[in-house]
Design an enzyme around this catalytic site. Structure first.
Site, PDB file in Angstrom:
ATOM      1  CG  ASP A 101      -0.101   0.087   2.501  1.00  0.00           C
ATOM      2  OD1 ASP A 101      -0.641   0.543   3.513  1.00  0.00           O
ATOM      3  OD2 ASP A 101       1.087  -0.299   2.497  1.00  0.00           O
ATOM      4  CG  ASP A 275      -6.116  -5.344   2.094  1.00  0.00           C
ATOM      5  OD1 ASP A 275      -6.831  -4.552   1.440  1.00  0.00           O
ATOM      6  OD2 ASP A 275      -5.596  -5.039   3.183  1.00  0.00           O
ATOM      7  CB  CYS A 313     -10.571 -27.241   7.785  1.00  0.00           C
ATOM      8  SG  CYS A 313      -9.187 -26.157   7.391  1.00  0.00           S
ATOM      9  CB  CYS A 315      -5.446 -25.955   7.447  1.00  0.00           C
ATOM     10  SG  CYS A 315      -6.006 -25.950   9.169  1.00  0.00           S
ATOM     11  CB  CYS A 318      -8.302 -28.861  10.574  1.00  0.00           C
ATOM     12  SG  CYS A 318      -9.019 -27.286  11.108  1.00  0.00           S
ATOM     13  CG  HIS A 343      -8.350 -22.951  10.880  1.00  0.00           C
ATOM     14  ND1 HIS A 343      -8.910 -24.023  10.216  1.00  0.00           N
ATOM     15  CD2 HIS A 343      -9.369 -22.101  11.134  1.00  0.00           C
ATOM     16  CE1 HIS A 343     -10.213 -23.843  10.103  1.00  0.00           C
ATOM     17  NE2 HIS A 343     -10.522 -22.681  10.649  1.00  0.00           N
TER      18      HIS A 343
END
Lengths: 398, 440
Positions: A101, A275, A313, A315, A318, A343
């Site tokens: 930014d 974002d 999930c 990930c 998990c 996660h």
């Protein structure tokens, strides 16, 4: 695909992956550090790191682009050092894409503001109390040193709750600053400068800004000045007004939006990139995001809950750990935060991937309906602003 | 089948699983393998070695996937009742032990009473109880509660309940004597309860040797503990903060002389590389692996050299040592100048990455180190993370420091094996105060 920079090649015609019902699109951005599938959520790595997560983990999660903050990095360690380290990519060893930014927003939100003039933004450094002037040229110079793939213009930021002549002044100045930023960009072929549409919650001002900024040949447009505490009913109307007047062949980046419902609705309204610090920040407080809301894992109710955060999930957290263990670990070690951060990033990226797939497979409206059904216990609890916004693009909820 | 294979094969089926196979003793240093650890005897630990330090069964700062970027992990990890006692009820309901609860990889688990990296308040020990300290405060336990805790934790090995408070304060002879007696009484009670506890069928017990700094008490404690049917011995009260190395070495030598050769000796609270070597010479086999964590918490990186060329004649032709390559003088001339707060004093074995000198240093933490941090990042980046108080600093430093420390233990075993112990000691400790020793 969407063309970026003068050498960007079109990968796929956007018309192939547009939702015939709403304004949603699924595209591919070709950027110097690889392709980015949209719609995309970009995690925020403020100080050249994503709070406790390694770049290897980020890559593993399938992240193709993340954010760095020009203000923070410009202060520490500073652009000269980062340039010596081969840019922000080299400094943090992230091989995929980066968006920075301009530094403008932090100055409004974080720092004691001295003054905004035509020249730039004058502020007081929190580290040594010195007065610093950030001009459009300097913001671009810092971002050139950082070497990010997408850079943002310096805009004159006013809070969305401000009314009166200041809003127009800021909007007009942002247009002038856009031109100064474009002129100052040393690397137009590998650093893509995005404009930021301002105008507050005033439709006329926003339209004027759109008319002017779309005359400039920039690689992409951000929709700014929103997600700052304004009413959601005003928020979505400005988003959809903006996308109505932005060119189809260029990406639309809605800044600061990251709640799941907001993401889905704003994709329907025609936004491609998002974002937000929320998912990673809330993780550090023990809040795990799930398709039906969030779990506050520090609460006692999870002490003996032996299932994972989300049984579906994929990930690493998990697949290996239970809510009960994470609850216990929060009392002992920082790794608990990292597990939730991983996660939550997975949750956000998976959500975007599902959105994208549904657009490509021409079933986005059905996706939206089942998403909302999962998120809210009953249709009475659907936020009315979301219902209105979706209805405006022909998606009706049950 | 060789003799060694046969004994391993037989051992596999013995219920008294754990067994120490000594291959060599050099200058007092024992080299060997502790085999038959675990429910099916599947784990073995090379000695001398250290356990992987954990808090609540997680290596500090590290998720499992970051932990497993480390190529060499010890086969044993340590948990402490300080971190686990408050989760008794949860573990009881879970039923399958802390390793599974934590999602820890398949590693042998040793349970100690206290967390070696935390200073616990003293003065709460009684004839029948000891106390541990969780996030919510003090938890008192009798032998019965202690064993009940072990039953829900289900480690592969644990130290018996012990009165070890003699190291934290100046204690009288009478108090030390009492600590030895209490510890023996606790051991007897624990053993009795242990054998009545089905969940601990495959778990070993280590007896704890106390005795403060009094030779007679140390010897008494060692002899008496050795009479009990324990699988090994924990040497308590020798913590780094409590005792000078010289005295420690003498007392440990006296203690280990009383202990059976075929059972392992674990030392608590000692982790500095020079002290580790000295204690191995005094007969210690196993250490707690908390030192890399302490170094991490003070924002430092282990960088000491531990490479000894295997062939002394090739020394002239060998590549420069790690520190020579880095062209470095030690960052610490006098460690007292570099007190980094309550995370302990910096040692000569590390560099303080918060120091401004690393701001533009684009070399890895240690040249040639294969850890994730050194392969992917440079000192300037870690410096930046520390200066900006970023969480990733802890992750990267923990990875590096653990890798470096485990490398040190590997090199120590090699040095014993190749009988290069003197050279090894010189290499490791040559970064000296006042620059008396030269880097050659």
């Amino acid at each position: 695909g969407l063309s970026l920079g003068k050498k960007g090649a079109v990968l796929r015609d956007p018309r192939d992956s547009e939702c015939p019902v709403s304004k949603a699109r699924a595209c591919v951005l070709k950027l110097p550090h690889g392709a980015v599938n949209t719609p995309v959520f970009m995690p925020v790595g403020t100080q050249g790191t994503l709070k406790g997560v390694t770049v290897a983990q980020l890559e593993e999660l399938g992240c193709q682009i993340c954010l760095g903050n020009t203000y923070h990095l410009g202060m520490r360690p500073g652009p000269e050092l980062i340039e010596k380290a081969n840019g922000l990519h080299g400094f943090m060893n992230w091989k995929r894409n980066l968006l920075t930014d301009s530094g403008g927003f932090q100055m409004v939100s974080l720092v004691e503001l001295s003054e905004v003039t035509e020249e730039g933004v004058m502020f007081r450094s929190p580290y040594d109390g010195r007065e610093i002037l950030l001009t459009p040229e300097q913001s671009i110079a810092i971002q050139n040193s950082l070497g990010s793939d997408i850079i943002m213009q310096l805009d004159d930021v006013v809070s969305s709750t401000v009314t009166g002549p200041r809003v127009e002044e800021a909007m007009r100045r942002s247009i002038r600053w856009l031109d100064r930023c474009a002129a100052a960009n040393k690397n137009p072929h590998r650093q893509n400068l995005f404009a930021i549409i301002q105008g507050g919650l005033n439709a006329e001002l926003r339209k004027a800004c759109l008319d002017e900024m779309t005359k400039r040949d920039v690689p992409g447009f951000a929709i700014g000045g929103l997600s700052g505490g304004e009413e959601k009913d005003d928020f979505w109307k400005m988003v959809t007004l903006s996308t109505d007047h932005l060119p189809r062949g260029k990406p639309r980046y809605l800044m600061g939006v990251g709640y799941a419902v907001d993401l889905v609705v704003c994709v329907a309204l025609g936004c491609d990139m998002f974002d937000c610090v929320f998912p990673t920040r809330t993780a550090r407080f023990g809040s795990a995001l799930v398709p039906w809301g969030s779990l506050q894992l520090k609460q006692k109710q999870y002490a003996k809950d032996f299932q994972p955060i989300d049984p579906e999930c994929q990930c690493a957290t998990c697949k290996r750990h239970s809510r009960a263990y994470l609850h216990a670990l929060f009392k002992s070690d920082t790794a608990a935060m990292h597990h939730i951060t991983v996660h939550n990033i997975c949750y956000q990226l998976t959500l975007m991937r599902s959105v994208r797939d549904s657009i490509i497979e021409q079933r986005f409206p059905e996706f939206v309906r089942s998403f909302m059904k999962r998120m809210f216990p009953s249709s009475e609890q659907y936020p009315s602003w979301a219902e209105d916004a979706l209805a405006s693009v022909n998606i009706t909820l049950d | 089948m060789s003799c060694r294979c046969v004994s391993r094969f037989l051992n596999y089926f013995q219920r008294g699983g754990m067994k120490l196979e000594l291959s060599k003793v050099v200058q007092g240093c024992r080299l060997g393998v502790l085999i038959g650890i675990g429910k099916t005897g599947q784990h073995s630990l090379e000695l001398p070695g250290c356990l992987l330090y954990t808090r609540c069964a997680t290596v500090p700062h590290l998720t499992q996937d970051t932990l497993h970027t480390l190529t060499y992990l010890p086969a044993g990890a340590q948990v402490a009742l300080d971190g686990l006692a408050e989760h008794h009820e949860v573990l009881e309901e879970f039923k399958e032990g802390v390793r599974k609860f934590a999602g820890l990889h398949d590693t042998a688990l040793f349970c100690s009473l206290h967390d070696p990296a935390t200073n616990c308040p003293t003065g709460h020990v009684t004839n029948k109880t000891v106390s541990v300290w969780g996030s919510g405060g003090r938890i008192e336990m009798t032998a019965a509660r202690f064993i009940a805790m072990q039953a829900v934790i289900q480690p592969d090995c644990y130290q018996s309940m012990a009165d070890g408070e003699t190291w934290q304060t100046n204690t009288s002879r009478k108090r030390v004597h009492k600590a030895v007696n209490r510890t023996l009484a606790h051991l007897d009670e624990c053993l009795t309860l242990h054998h009545k506890t089905p969940q601990l069928k495959h778990t070993e017990v280590f007896g704890v040797v106390e005795g403060g700094d009094i030779l007679e008490e140390r010897v008494r404690s060692a002899r008496e503990t050795a009479k009990r049917p324990v699988a090994g011995f924990v040497l308590d009260g020798f913590q780094s903060a409590a005792m000078e190395q010289e005295l420690r070495g003498q007392l440990i030598t006296a203690v280990t002389a009383e202990l059976p050769v075929e059972k392992p000796r674990m030392l608590q609270g000692v982790g500095r590389p020079d002290e580790v070597i000295a204690c191995v010479e005094a007969g210690v086999d196993l250490f707690e692996g908390f030192f890399p964590f302490q170094v991490t918490e003070r924002g430092c990186a282990l960088c000491f050299d531990y490479n000894v060329t295997p062939d002394p004649e090739a020394a002239a032709l060998s590549p420069p040592t790690v520190l020579e390559l880095n062209g470095e003088r030690p960052a610490v001339e006098d460690p007292k100048q570099n007190d980094v707060g309550n995370t302990g004093t910096m040692t000569q074995f590390e560099i303080n990455l918060k120091d401004i000198r690393y701001r533009e240093d684009f070399r890895p933490l240690v040249e040639g180190c294969g850890c994730y941090c050194c392969k992917n990042h440079h000192r300037a980046y870690v410096h930046h993370l520390l200066v900006t108080s970023e969480l990733l600093a802890g992750v990267l430093l923990m990875l590096h420091n653990t890798a470096h420390y485990l490398g040190f233990f590997r090199a120590l075993r090699e040095a014993i094996s190749h009988e290069r112990l003197q050279d090894f000691k010189t290499t490791v400790t040559k970064v000296d105060f006042g620059g008396r020793k030269q880097l050659h």
